[in-house]
Scaffold this motif. Structure first.
Motif, PDB file in Angstrom:
ATOM      1  N   TRP A  33      28.567   5.857   2.896  1.00  0.00           N
ATOM      2  CA  TRP A  33      27.222   5.291   2.856  1.00  0.00           C
ATOM      3  C   TRP A  33      26.737   4.941   4.260  1.00  0.00           C
ATOM      4  N   ASP A  34      27.622   4.420   5.091  1.00  0.00           N
ATOM      5  CA  ASP A  34      27.259   4.095   6.467  1.00  0.00           C
ATOM      6  C   ASP A  34      26.839   5.353   7.220  1.00  0.00           C
TER       7      ASP A  34
ATOM      8  N   GLN B  20      25.959  -8.374   4.920  1.00  0.00           N
ATOM      9  CA  GLN B  20      24.851  -7.799   4.160  1.00  0.00           C
ATOM     10  C   GLN B  20      23.822  -8.841   3.855  1.00  0.00           C
TER      11      GLN B  20
ATOM     12  N   VAL C  96      32.944  -0.818   9.431  1.00  0.00           N
ATOM     13  CA  VAL C  96      31.937  -0.737   8.362  1.00  0.00           C
ATOM     14  C   VAL C  96      32.064  -1.928   7.419  1.00  0.00           C
ATOM     15  N   GLU C  97      33.271  -2.295   7.076  1.00  0.00           N
ATOM     16  CA  GLU C  97      33.460  -3.381   6.123  1.00  0.00           C
ATOM     17  C   GLU C  97      33.209  -4.748   6.739  1.00  0.00           C
TER      18      GLU C  97
ATOM     19  N   GLU D 173      37.085   2.272  -2.022  1.00  0.00           N
ATOM     20  CA  GLU D 173      35.932   1.465  -1.621  1.00  0.00           C
ATOM     21  C   GLU D 173      35.681   1.572  -0.123  1.00  0.00           C
ATOM     22  N   SER D 174      36.741   1.620   0.663  1.00  0.00           N
ATOM     23  CA  SER D 174      36.594   1.772   2.106  1.00  0.00           C
ATOM     24  C   SER D 174      35.968   3.128   2.430  1.00  0.00           C
TER      25      SER D 174
ATOM     26  N   ASP E 243      32.280   2.994   1.557  1.00  0.00           N
ATOM     27  CA  ASP E 243      31.524   2.256   2.576  1.00  0.00           C
ATOM     28  C   ASP E 243      31.266   3.130   3.794  1.00  0.00           C
ATOM     29  N   GLN E 244      32.275   3.896   4.202  1.00  0.00           N
ATOM     30  CA  GLN E 244      32.118   4.767   5.361  1.00  0.00           C
ATOM     31  C   GLN E 244      31.110   5.888   5.086  1.00  0.00           C
TER      32      GLN E 244
END
Length: 82
Positions: free
Chosen positions: A50-51, A82, A77-78, A43-44, A47-48
């Motif tokens: 997509w960022d 949002q 990022v986390e 998941e991390s 997230d990176q």
């Protein structure tokens, strides 16, 4: 957008790993703790990725070189709201 293809492929690969983990858990091949540990990492990374895509798109939108975008650390990022 062709320059973003490796990032899109990375996202696809990570989603596949995520699905595989869930299937392995359902089949009793891994423990809940192992799934949770691996999912946290995946998941991390997602997230990176997509960022990074969002950064590249923003650079293009404002006439900047998308190749100057860089991967930011997981905690950064986390930590976004949002």
């Amino acid at each position: 957008m062709a320059d973003d293809q490796p990032i899109h492929q990375r996202i696809t690969d990570l989603v596949g790993r995520e699905r595989d983990l869930r299937a392995r858990l359902a089949a009793g091949q891994i423990s809940v703790d192992e799934e949770r540990h691996q999912l946290t990492s995946i998941e991390s990374e997602l997230d990176q990725a997509w960022d990074l895509l969002r950064q590249r798109q923003a650079h293009r939108e404002f006439g900047q070189d998308p190749d100057t975008a860089s991967t930011r650390g997981g905690p950064t990022v986390e930590g976004y709201l949002q």
